[in-house]
Scaffold this motif. Structure first.
Motif, short mmCIF file in Angstrom:
data_model
loop_
_atom_site.label_atom_id
_atom_site.label_comp_id
_atom_site.label_asym_id
_atom_site.label_seq_id
_atom_site.Cartn_x
_atom_site.Cartn_y
_atom_site.Cartn_z
N ASP A 120 0.65 -1.46 0.25
CA ASP A 120 -0.17 0.18 -0.37
C ASP A 120 0.62 1.11 0.15
O ASP A 120 0.50 2.47 0.18
N TRP A 121 2.13 1.58 -0.24
CA TRP A 121 2.98 2.16 0.14
C TRP A 121 4.18 2.44 -0.93
O TRP A 121 5.05 1.51 -0.30
N PRO A 122 3.84 2.12 -2.37
CA PRO A 122 4.44 1.69 -3.63
C PRO A 122 5.02 2.91 -3.43
O PRO A 122 5.34 4.19 -3.14
N THR A 123 6.96 2.07 -4.03
CA THR A 123 7.95 3.15 -4.14
C THR A 123 9.09 2.98 -4.95
O THR A 123 8.94 1.85 -5.59
N PRO A 124 10.23 3.56 -5.54
CA PRO A 124 10.72 3.36 -6.68
C PRO A 124 11.52 2.08 -6.44
O PRO A 124 11.74 1.24 -7.26
N ALA A 125 12.67 2.27 -5.23
CA ALA A 125 12.92 1.56 -4.74
C ALA A 125 12.51 -0.05 -4.02
O ALA A 125 11.81 0.73 -2.98
N ALA A 126 12.48 -1.29 -4.43
CA ALA A 126 11.54 -2.05 -3.49
C ALA A 126 12.59 -1.75 -2.03
O ALA A 126 13.60 -1.88 -1.93
N ARG A 127 11.99 -2.23 -0.69
CA ARG A 127 11.90 -2.25 0.53
C ARG A 127 12.20 -3.74 0.93
O ARG A 127 11.34 -4.11 0.81
N PRO A 128 13.42 -4.56 1.56
CA PRO A 128 13.40 -6.18 2.16
C PRO A 128 12.43 -5.32 3.72
O PRO A 128 12.69 -4.98 4.34
N LEU A 129 11.60 -6.80 3.40
CA LEU A 129 10.47 -6.78 4.96
C LEU A 129 10.81 -7.28 6.02
O LEU A 129 10.99 -6.68 6.77
N ASN A 130 12.23 -8.36 5.48
CA ASN A 130 13.39 -8.73 7.19
C ASN A 130 14.81 -8.10 6.71
O ASN A 130 15.07 -8.52 6.10
N SER A 131 14.60 -6.82 7.92
CA SER A 131 16.22 -6.28 7.98
C SER A 131 16.58 -6.86 9.00
O SER A 131 17.44 -5.65 9.87
N ARG A 132 16.48 -8.03 10.48
CA ARG A 132 16.15 -8.08 11.39
C ARG A 132 17.55 -8.43 11.08
O ARG A 132 17.94 -9.61 10.37
N LEU A 133 18.47 -8.57 12.23
CA LEU A 133 20.38 -8.32 12.16
C LEU A 133 20.70 -8.92 12.95
O LEU A 133 20.56 -9.09 14.07
N ASP A 134 21.36 -10.21 12.38
CA ASP A 134 21.76 -10.99 13.64
C ASP A 134 23.27 -10.30 14.63
O ASP A 134 23.96 -9.78 13.59
N CYS A 135 23.69 -9.97 15.77
CA CYS A 135 24.50 -8.97 16.29
C CYS A 135 25.39 -9.49 17.14
O CYS A 135 26.05 -9.39 17.38
N SER A 136 25.88 -10.96 16.79
CA SER A 136 26.57 -11.14 17.76
C SER A 136 27.61 -11.65 17.92
O SER A 136 27.93 -12.20 19.09
N SER A 137 28.03 -11.68 16.73
CA SER A 137 29.77 -11.43 16.64
C SER A 137 30.74 -10.37 17.36
O SER A 137 31.36 -10.68 17.58
N LEU A 138 29.22 -9.14 17.08
CA LEU A 138 30.03 -7.88 17.66
C LEU A 138 30.21 -8.72 19.44
O LEU A 138 31.49 -7.42 20.12
N VAL A 139 28.70 -8.58 20.05
CA VAL A 139 28.80 -9.04 21.35
C VAL A 139 30.05 -9.95 21.78
O VAL A 139 31.13 -9.91 22.89
N ALA A 140 29.94 -11.13 21.15
CA ALA A 140 31.82 -12.29 21.86
C ALA A 140 32.85 -11.68 21.36
O ALA A 140 33.44 -12.20 21.92
N GLY A 141 33.24 -10.86 20.41
CA GLY A 141 34.21 -10.62 19.83
C GLY A 141 34.52 -9.13 20.01
O GLY A 141 35.95 -9.45 21.11
N TYR A 142 33.57 -8.45 21.08
CA TYR A 142 34.28 -7.10 21.51
C TYR A 142 33.20 -6.73 22.79
O TYR A 142 33.66 -5.53 23.12
N GLY A 143 32.07 -7.53 23.06
CA GLY A 143 31.17 -7.54 23.75
C GLY A 143 30.45 -6.01 23.34
O GLY A 143 30.78 -4.75 24.70
#
Length: 292
Positions: A246-269
């Motif tokens: 219902d909100w068309p735009t020239p560029a398609a947007r991803p529906l799932n933008s969830r990011l797994d950020c665990s490598s920063l927690v494990a590697g750098y806190g």
């Protein structure tokens, strides 16, 4: 320490300068008219001559919809420029850090994207940013690519400021509810980049370069993001959920933008920031400007 930053007035670049100063880190930030990212000759010599300990690229072509008709320009800025920066940094044996995006993924499924997952951008902006990632890795120098999402701050243009502006003339808003991701305060992105840059400079067995993800928590929709903005701003603006269709735009947007950020927690806190606290901080800064 001293870092050379490409980008001067953008959201992340602005926060790098502010957060760097607070940490006692010298930041040399370059933007227009000093450099032109579409013309590498304007910045290659700056890297070759720098006395900085690391190079951070916080500049990009970010007009997602306009990139559909300006992909060549977006490619020059988002792919060719970072490649040239990475090459120049490698020749000086300097760590190179680069900000990328969740848009390198196709947005399918519901699971958080891990750094090693298959990419598949669905718009021109995502293709150009992925091109930059690939080129940086191919240069072979010490590097970190930090993918993030839904950046907001008190500076420049972003969703939070757009919602506040629209709420001044609207009695209600319809906002997309089927795109899910992590709103991310630019200040926290800057803090993460500074910590990663320091780790890259000092080295040691704990340093893990390559690609990492960093986004705000918890994951939410644009519609719920808007509701939280209005709640904290004390504005009674009803938000109606609508689908992306219902909100068309020239560029398609991803529906799932969830990011797994665990490598920063494990590697750098480095943990995912609370974006709701980030909203409060940005609103407080905007209010202080108005009061001033």
């Amino acid at each position: 320490m001293r870092f050379l930053v490409f980008g001067k007035s953008g959201q992340v670049a602005t926060e790098l300068q502010r957060r760097g100063a607070a940490r006692g880190i010298a930041i040399e930030a370059l933007g227009r008219p000093e450099i032109d990212l579409a013309h590498p000759e304007t910045f290659i010599e700056r890297i070759a001559a720098t006395d900085a300990d690391a190079v951070i690229n916080a500049a990009a072509y970010t007009a997602v919809d306009r990139a559909e008709s300006e992909e060549e320009l977006a490619w020059a800025i988002n792919a060719e420029a970072p490649a040239a920066m990475a090459r120049a940094a490698r020749e000086r044996e300097l760590p190179f850090l680069h900000v990328s995006t969740d848009y390198v993924f196709d947005g399918s499924g519901h699971a958080p994207w891990q750094p090693g997952n298959q990419t598949g951008p669905i718009n021109a902006y995502g293709r150009t940013k992925l091109g930059g990632e690939i080129a940086i890795a191919q240069e072979g120098g010490k590097h970190v690519i930090l993918r993030t999402s839904w950046v907001f701050s008190a500076h420049g243009g972003n969703f939070l400021k757009t919602m506040l502006r629209l709420s001044e003339t609207r009695t209600g808003l319809s906002v997309v509810a089927d795109q899910i991701g992590g709103p991310t305060p630019a200040a926290d992105i800057a803090d993460a980049l500074l910590a990663l840059a320091q780790a890259a400079v000092t080295g040691g067995p704990g340093f893990r370069g390559g690609i990492h993800h960093f986004s705000g928590a918890p994951d939410t929709s644009w519609a719920d993001f808007a509701r939280e903005i209005f709640l904290q701003a004390g504005r009674d603006i009803p938000v109606a959920d609508i689908p992306t269709t219902d909100w068309p735009t020239p560029a398609a947007r991803p529906l799932n933008s969830r990011l797994d950020c665990s490598s920063l927690v494990a590697g750098y806190g480095i943990s995912r920031p609370d974006w709701m606290s980030g909203v409060a901080a940005v609103l407080a800064e905007l209010q202080s400007r108005n009061d001033g």
